[in-house]
Design a protein around this motif. Structure first.
Motif, PDB file in Angstrom:
ATOM      1  N   PHE A 132      65.257  17.752 -23.973  1.00 54.45           N
ATOM      2  CA  PHE A 132      64.282  18.015 -22.914  1.00 54.45           C
ATOM      3  C   PHE A 132      62.915  18.222 -23.542  1.00 54.45           C
ATOM      4  O   PHE A 132      62.596  19.305 -24.020  1.00 54.45           O
ATOM      5  CB  PHE A 132      64.709  19.253 -22.113  1.00 54.45           C
ATOM      6  CG  PHE A 132      63.800  19.600 -20.960  1.00 54.45           C
ATOM      7  CD1 PHE A 132      63.403  18.632 -20.045  1.00 54.45           C
ATOM      8  CD2 PHE A 132      63.347  20.894 -20.778  1.00 54.45           C
ATOM      9  CE1 PHE A 132      62.572  18.955 -18.975  1.00 54.45           C
ATOM     10  CE2 PHE A 132      62.523  21.230 -19.715  1.00 54.45           C
ATOM     11  CZ  PHE A 132      62.141  20.250 -18.824  1.00 54.45           C
ATOM     12  N   ALA A 149      67.325  22.429 -25.702  1.00 54.56           N
ATOM     13  CA  ALA A 149      67.252  22.942 -24.324  1.00 54.56           C
ATOM     14  C   ALA A 149      68.636  22.990 -23.696  1.00 54.56           C
ATOM     15  O   ALA A 149      69.493  22.148 -23.957  1.00 54.56           O
ATOM     16  CB  ALA A 149      66.323  22.076 -23.475  1.00 54.56           C
ATOM     17  N   ARG A 205      70.217  23.338 -19.731  1.00 56.48           N
ATOM     18  CA  ARG A 205      69.738  23.167 -18.363  1.00 56.48           C
ATOM     19  C   ARG A 205      70.877  23.317 -17.370  1.00 56.48           C
ATOM     20  O   ARG A 205      72.052  23.150 -17.706  1.00 56.48           O
ATOM     21  CB  ARG A 205      69.108  21.780 -18.171  1.00 56.48           C
ATOM     22  CG  ARG A 205      67.933  21.469 -19.069  1.00 56.48           C
ATOM     23  CD  ARG A 205      67.287  20.155 -18.659  1.00 56.48           C
ATOM     24  NE  ARG A 205      67.020  20.134 -17.230  1.00 56.48           N
ATOM     25  CZ  ARG A 205      65.978  20.745 -16.660  1.00 56.48           C
ATOM     26  NH1 ARG A 205      65.090  21.361 -17.401  1.00 56.48           N
ATOM     27  NH2 ARG A 205      65.820  20.726 -15.354  1.00 56.48           N
ATOM     28  N   HIS A 252      61.898  24.343 -12.891  1.00 50.68           N
ATOM     29  CA  HIS A 252      62.940  24.072 -13.864  1.00 50.68           C
ATOM     30  C   HIS A 252      63.893  25.252 -14.033  1.00 50.68           C
ATOM     31  O   HIS A 252      63.475  26.407 -14.026  1.00 50.68           O
ATOM     32  CB  HIS A 252      62.304  23.749 -15.226  1.00 50.68           C
ATOM     33  CG  HIS A 252      61.455  22.524 -15.196  1.00 50.68           C
ATOM     34  ND1 HIS A 252      61.981  21.254 -15.174  1.00 50.68           N
ATOM     35  CD2 HIS A 252      60.105  22.368 -15.198  1.00 50.68           C
ATOM     36  CE1 HIS A 252      60.998  20.357 -15.165  1.00 50.68           C
ATOM     37  NE2 HIS A 252      59.846  21.021 -15.168  1.00 50.68           N
ATOM     38  N   VAL A 310      65.944  26.345 -16.981  1.00 53.05           N
ATOM     39  CA  VAL A 310      65.971  25.915 -18.369  1.00 53.05           C
ATOM     40  C   VAL A 310      65.976  27.102 -19.329  1.00 53.05           C
ATOM     41  O   VAL A 310      65.401  28.154 -19.050  1.00 53.05           O
ATOM     42  CB  VAL A 310      64.757  24.997 -18.661  1.00 53.05           C
ATOM     43  CG1 VAL A 310      63.454  25.744 -18.499  1.00 53.05           C
ATOM     44  CG2 VAL A 310      64.855  24.357 -20.038  1.00 53.05           C
ATOM     45  N   ALA A 349      65.087  27.097 -23.415  1.00 56.33           N
ATOM     46  CA  ALA A 349      64.624  26.125 -24.407  1.00 56.33           C
ATOM     47  C   ALA A 349      63.825  26.806 -25.511  1.00 56.33           C
ATOM     48  O   ALA A 349      63.239  27.872 -25.314  1.00 56.33           O
ATOM     49  CB  ALA A 349      63.774  25.052 -23.744  1.00 56.33           C
ATOM     50  N   GLN A 399      56.243  24.895 -15.745  1.00 57.01           N
ATOM     51  CA  GLN A 399      57.626  24.985 -15.279  1.00 57.01           C
ATOM     52  C   GLN A 399      57.768  25.195 -13.773  1.00 57.01           C
ATOM     53  O   GLN A 399      58.893  25.191 -13.257  1.00 57.01           O
ATOM     54  CB  GLN A 399      58.341  26.144 -15.995  1.00 57.01           C
ATOM     55  CG  GLN A 399      58.294  26.062 -17.512  1.00 57.01           C
ATOM     56  CD  GLN A 399      58.949  24.798 -18.046  1.00 57.01           C
ATOM     57  OE1 GLN A 399      60.124  24.551 -17.795  1.00 57.01           O
ATOM     58  NE2 GLN A 399      58.193  23.986 -18.757  1.00 57.01           N
TER      59      GLN A 399
END
Length: 285
Positions: free
Chosen positions: A150, A156, A158, A166, A168, A170, A204
């Motif tokens: 990502f 990342a 997800r 998002h 996520v 990360a 984001q």
């Protein structure tokens, strides 16, 4: 034998003459070598030697005069990972503010605040992610989390498809420019965590998202660095929703720290407790 009267002058004895064709000793003609002086050196060679001397002298003077102008790198430990903007359905944000961009206003950051136990059921920790590029490790979570590439992050995890807002977890190097020198105080890392949260707010979430409150502020459990928890509100599908997020910056031996970012929108609020797991277990390698 010829006898000369007393007082009479003596005539020299005639020397035998060499006859043509007669064999006899021949004395070689020896010529002394001629010593060459400056006047014997061609003028072209003198000009060439002078030109070489002038050129060498000029090069040495350049090195002496400009030796202090050699640039130094801001990151002597090595090459860093550049964090670019995350692809989004809305207008693409930039990784750092442009001159025409107004900085996002944020609430005052508490110097210290305990992280609350967020609602939901924490996911099973299935392993450890060691991000060798960024220099940190943190928990790898089981389904529904899935580790995928990502950009712009090094690693990342997800849930669901790539979409704004998002969901996520990360890691990457700190976004934006490196500081002039490596931070040393907790306050320095706290300020860098604020900058990382501001960057995440632009990249984001939908345009117009706001960071409404800080939910936690604490030193990292191991090493140097700082973690901030925060709540974001945004409009999605005409409805105002909330996301919970954390960001951690960790000293990893470089001028830039590493960054761990996690954001979970309201549609996945059953996983909000995973943020507590990450804050407690992030480590430098």
């Amino acid at each position: 034998m010829q006898v000369w009267p007393p007082g009479a002058p003596r005539s020299p004895q005639p020397q035998p003459q060499s006859q043509p064709g007669a064999a006899g000793p021949v004395t070689p003609l020896v010529t002394k070598p001629h010593k060459r002086g400056i006047g014997d050196i061609p003028i072209r060679a003198i000009y060439l030697a002078g030109a070489i001397l002038v050129t060498v002298t000029a090069v040495l003077l350049i090195f002496v005069v400009f030796s202090g102008d050699v640039p130094t790198t801001g990151d002597p430990a090595g090459t860093t990972v550049s964090v670019a903007p995350v692809p989004a359905a809305t207008a693409t944000p930039t990784a750092s503010p442009t001159p025409s961009e107004t900085p996002v206003a944020l609430p005052s950051v508490p110097a210290s605040k305990a992280f609350p136990t967020l609602p939901g059921k924490a996911s099973v920790v299935s392993g450890i992610i060691s991000d060798k590029t960024s220099g940190i490790s943190y928990p790898r979570l089981a389904a529904p989390w899935d580790a995928k590439s990502f950009a712009p992050f090094t690693v990342a995890q997800r849930i669901g498809k790539v979409a704004v807002p998002h969901t996520v977890i990360a890691s990457a190097m700190f976004p934006g420019d490196a500081p002039e020198k490596k931070p040393s105080k907790d306050a320095d890392y706290r300020e860098m965590a604020v900058r990382a949260a501001r960057w995440a707010l632009r990249t984001q979430y939908p345009a117009g998202a706001e960071l409404t409150s800080w939910t936690g502020s604490a030193k990292v459990p191991v090493g140097k660095g700082w973690s901030l928890g925060y709540k974001v509100t945004y409009v999605s599908g005409g409805k105002t929703e909330t996301a919970q997020a954390v960001v951690t910056v960790v000293e990893v031996g470089k001028t830039k720290p590493a960054m761990l970012l996690a954001s979970i929108p309201e549609k996945n609020k059953a996983r909000w407790a995973d943020l507590n797991t990450l804050v407690q277990q992030v480590r430098p390698l």
